[in-house]
Design a protein around this motif. Structure first.
Motif: not given
Length: 588
Positions: A117, A142, A181, A187
């Motif tokens: 990332i 994303l 994230v 997620s």
């Protein structure tokens, strides 16, 4: 993005991490270690004396980022080439900065995923320091991550987050993006392994330039057997490995603008075949199904097309276009804000001016009623004058509109007339061209007729000579009569041959005469056509001067038809003919 810009972002993270007290400066001993590690990773010869020489005048304390940049550019970045392991370089910079800025216990992802990332952040961040990633690039990342995990993008969730982000800072740094994230906010419902696989897929596409990957069967070049391999497509090569863990690489297929890919018919029990033609070898590949086969063919063709056009990978080109669009929008926004500021300043000035005017009017009204009466009277007169001016302006505008309409009509008529004249001029030029061609045909026929008449006169002269020789032969002695008789017979044969040739010339002359009459007919038609068009043009253009063909002299007529020679030439021929008849001996 140039190689130097990509490297500077990672080095900036490492330099910032060494700045423990956030003063913007780092000690020279730490810079020595950093420079040595950079040279080692990027395979550059390290000169430990250069750093001391560069900062020999700065012995008071640590060195700032601005002070380190000239050394970094001159002794490291100017010497770097693209022959080192970019991933190892990023990991070295990551190790220096991650320990200070990242708490791994609070994350839902592994340290390796956080490193990926971080690399993606460097790829998508703006080229301004301190490095940040804007809302548009966050959404792009994303979305990519959600698609890689096989999930569906929830627009409302990101809109809520964007509102929350815009109310604070409108951008994120690398560690905030990793926490976003790693917290699993976007997620939800996905396990850790799925999230890790999604991050790896996005990392491979954006950082490693992996455009497509998967298992396929490959035919060997020596044993001709089929083996399953893990293929990985990049913009300029296709690498294949034993497995998807990339532990053992078996080979590369290098792509360039001359490569091609084409489907093959099923054979040897294998289906969904296609052929890759590179500059070195040909590779036969078997996909698992028709969809995968078509996807691979399309992806390879796209890479070859980009190589031919000299364009970067699609995601890099898309990133550049997004940045250019943002810069354009930012410039437009700044221009709009500047204009709004100017308008606001002008409005405030107007407001102040109006306020002064209002105070002046109030003071004038308080001073004297007579002044007010005179002001009202003056205002009424001004209104009447303004109304009269408006009416006069309306009349003038109406007259101008009528004049403009009239001029437009006249202009259209004039243009129509010009188009008609241009059309007539074109037809007149065609008619003149026909007349010119007819005159050329006439001249050719005249030259042919003159040649035939010349040949005819020559033959007649020869016949006269033969006839005179026959008369002299008859007047010779009887002893020579038999010999002369033989000669006479031979000459008669020659005379008959000459007569045949004369008849043939007569036929050719008749043909030439017919051709001349045809050409004269064409010339007459062309002259009539030219005269007709000249007459039409003269009717449209009174000042146009008609073009007339040149005058011709009087044409002579012989007993065989129109002659191709003048009076002087005819007199000269008659004179020569008479001399030949009067002096036959001299003619012989």
């Amino acid at each position: 993005m140039a190689l130097r810009d990509e490297l500077l972002k990672s080095i900036w993270h490492a330099f910032t991490a060494l700045d423990v007290d956030k003063s913007g400066k780092v000690s020279k001993s730490q810079l020595k270690v950093l420079s040595h590690n950079l040279c080692t990773v990027m395979k550059i010869p390290h000169d430990p004396v250069a750093l001391e020489e560069h900062f020999k005048d700065d012995d008071e304390g640590p060195v700032s980022n601005q002070g380190y940049m000239p050394y970094l550019n001159k002794f490291i970045l100017d010497k770097v080439t693209d022959n080192f392991d970019r991933q190892e370089f990023n990991k070295m910079c990551w190790l220096l900065c991650s320990r200070k800025n990242l708490d791994q216990n609070q994350l839902f992802i592994s340290s390796d995923d956080a490193f990926k990332i971080w690399c993606i952040f460097n790829f998508l961040s703006e080229d301004r320091y301190p490095l940040t990633i804007v809302t548009e690039e966050i959404e792009y990342f994303l979305r990519k991550l959600t698609e890689a995990m096989g999930g569906s993008w929830v627009e409302e969730r990101f809109e809520d987050y964007k509102l929350e982000l815009n109310s604070k800072q409108q951008s994120l740094n690398a560690w905030e993006l990793i926490i976003l994230v790693g917290s699993g906010h976007f997620s939800k419902g996905m396990d850790r392994q799925t999230l890790s696989m999604g991050i790896s897929e996005v990392y491979q596409e954006l950082i490693l330039d992996v455009l497509k990957q998967g298992y396929m069967m490959k035919k060997g070049h020596k044993r001709k057997n089929w083996t399953e391999r893990w293929f990985m497509l990049k913009p300029n090569s296709i690498s294949y490995y034993v497995g998807e863990d990339l532990a053992e690489q078996k080979g590369d297929i290098f792509l360039d603008g001359n490569c091609s890919v084409e489907p093959l018919q099923d054979k040897e029990g294998k289906k969904c075949l296609f052929l890759i033609r590179s500059s070195q070898k040909m590779f036969e590949i078997s996909a698992s199904d028709k969809k995968k086969k078509q996807e691979w063919i399309q992806a390879i063709q796209t890479c070859v097309s980009l190589l031919r056009q000299g364009r970067p990978a699609p995601h890099r080109e898309a990133r550049q276009k997004r940045r250019e669009l943002r810069l354009k929008q930012q410039a437009e926004q700044e221009e709009l804000e500047l204009r709004m500021s100017e308008l606001q300043t002008a409005n405030e000035a107007k407001q102040l001016e109006l306020e002064k005017m209002r105070k002046a009017l109030e003071e004038a009204a308080a001073n004297a009623a007579e002044e007010e009466r005179r002001r009202l009277q003056t205002q009424t007169e001004l209104q009447d004058r303004y109304r009269m001016d408006l009416e006069r302006e309306k009349m003038v505008r109406q007259q101008m509109e009528e004049q403009v309409a009239q001029k437009s009509t006249e202009l259209e008529q004039y243009l129509q007339r010009v188009r008609e004249l241009e059309h007539m001029y074109g037809q007149l030029e065609d008619a003149l061209e026909d007349e010119r061609r007819a005159r050329q045909d006439e001249e050719a026929v005249r030259r042919l007729q003159a040649r035939l008449l010349e040949e005819e006169a020559t033959k007649r002269t020869e016949l006269e000579k033969i006839h005179l020789r026959q008369q002299r032969a008859i007047s010779e002695t009887e002893a020579e009569k038999q010999e002369l008789e033989k000669e006479r017979l031979a000459k008669e044969s020659a005379l008959q041959a000459a007569m045949k040739q004369l008849e043939q010339l007569e036929q050719e002359r008749q043909g030439a005469l017919e051709q001349y009459q045809t050409v004269m007919k064409k010339l007459e038609d062309a002259a009539n056509n030219t005269k007709s068009w000249k007459h039409k043009v003269a009717e449209h253009e009174g000042l146009l001067k008609l073009i007339q063909p040149g005058s011709k002299g009087q044409q002579l007529i012989t007993n065989w038809g129109p002659a191709a020679f003048s009076d002087a030439e005819l007199s000269l021929r008659q004179k020569k003919w008479q001399e030949m008849k009067n002096h036959p001996t001299q003619a012989q």
